[in-house]
Design a protein around this motif. Structure first.
Motif: not given
Length: 296
Positions: A250-268
């Motif tokens: 989330i802190l490194t891909h913010s400009e290019s878009g957050i990977p879906e799996e990363t966002l899922k884990k963050y929401h969990e």
């Protein structure tokens, strides 16, 4: 602090290996988190403008007694970051995930912020000194930022620079004012209210009230040190790292878009927190924060 002073504290931190005492996490009506314990202890008074080394060392020992996991293996910065945060101690530890460096930043307030009854004031404050308080809590902030560089003195970190976020809604520009003296951009940055920007970031990351029960009471993301930061409510470096490693992109891909799996884990992770609304002893609104057990 003198170099030898904070170095002596850092040697103690490097030798720390203990578990936190059991405590309950709250966020007060000023949106500040703290951990409350079943027993009370004394926070000694100190200088309002520049805490004395002896007072700092005594307070570090209180932290080591109650929440040693929060500062184990860290370095105490010789002065607050930002500098205007007098009365707070800042502990940092760099870490590497993938090809990126990050910085764990744990700050704790040497002042008592909750309002004390007369019987809890061991020694009244004066114009230049804070009161000595009998309390059962420690106020803290835990953040992780994308790290650009650190400044060191031997093995001790003395300062750091965050990797600036340049993209999208996070870009910040300041206007010149000929009537005011020139200041460093970082000083201007520290005084900017980013609440609207943080709201947009939460929206982009899909952080709804269903995902994060605390809403705006305590934002899990923020803008600190010219950079995007993730904020945590558990005063423990090992537990924070264990959680952060699941969604650090989330802190490194913010400009290019957050990977879906990363966002899922963050929401969990965010949905693992429950909130109970209650009241402080002075009648102010108080939120108790409980993290459900996780398999991660």
């Amino acid at each position: 602090m003198k170099i030898q002073d904070y170095k002596s504290i850092n040697r103690i931190l490097n030798e720390t290996s203990a578990k936190n005492r059991s405590g309950e996490i709250y966020v007060d009506n000023l949106h500040t988190p703290y951990i409350q314990f079943s027993e009370k202890f004394v926070i000694s008074g100190t200088s309002v403008t520049q805490p004395e080394f002896g007072d700092i060392k005594d307070f570090v020992h209180i932290i080591l007694k109650y929440i040693p996991e929060a500062i184990e293996g860290t370095c105490l910065l010789p002065e607050p970051r930002p500098k205007r945060e007098t009365g707070k101690l800042f502990f940092v530890r760099p870490m590497l995930f993938g090809s990126s460096r990050f910085l764990y930043v744990f700050s704790v307030d040497m002042l008592y912020l909750g309002g004390a009854k007369s019987e809890e004031i061991k020694k009244a404050g004066s114009q230049n000194m804070t009161p000595s308080i009998i309390t059962d809590r420690l106020y803290f902030q835990t953040k992780i930022i994308h790290l650009h560089s650190t400044k060191e003195d031997g093995e001790d970190i003395t300062d750091f620079e965050a990797k600036r976020f340049q993209g999208g809604v996070f870009r910040v520009e300041s206007e010149k004012d000929e009537s005011k003296p020139i200041r460093k951009f970082s000083e201007i940055f520290d005084e900017i209210d980013f609440s609207d920007t943080e709201s947009k970031i939460r929206e982009e990351l899909g952080i709804t009230t269903d995902v994060w029960k605390l809403g705006r009471i305590y934002s899990p993301i923020g803008i600190d040190y010219l950079s995007l930061s993730l904020r945590f409510l558990i005063p423990s470096l090992p537990k924070t790292i264990q959680q952060f490693r699941n969604f650090y992109p989330i802190l490194t891909h913010s400009e290019s878009g957050i990977p879906e799996e990363t966002l899922k884990k963050y929401h969990e992770y965010l949905t693992s927190f429950e909130v109970e609304r209650t009241q402080s002893k002075s009648g102010n609104i108080l939120w108790k924060v409980i993290q459900k057990a996780s398999d991660n």
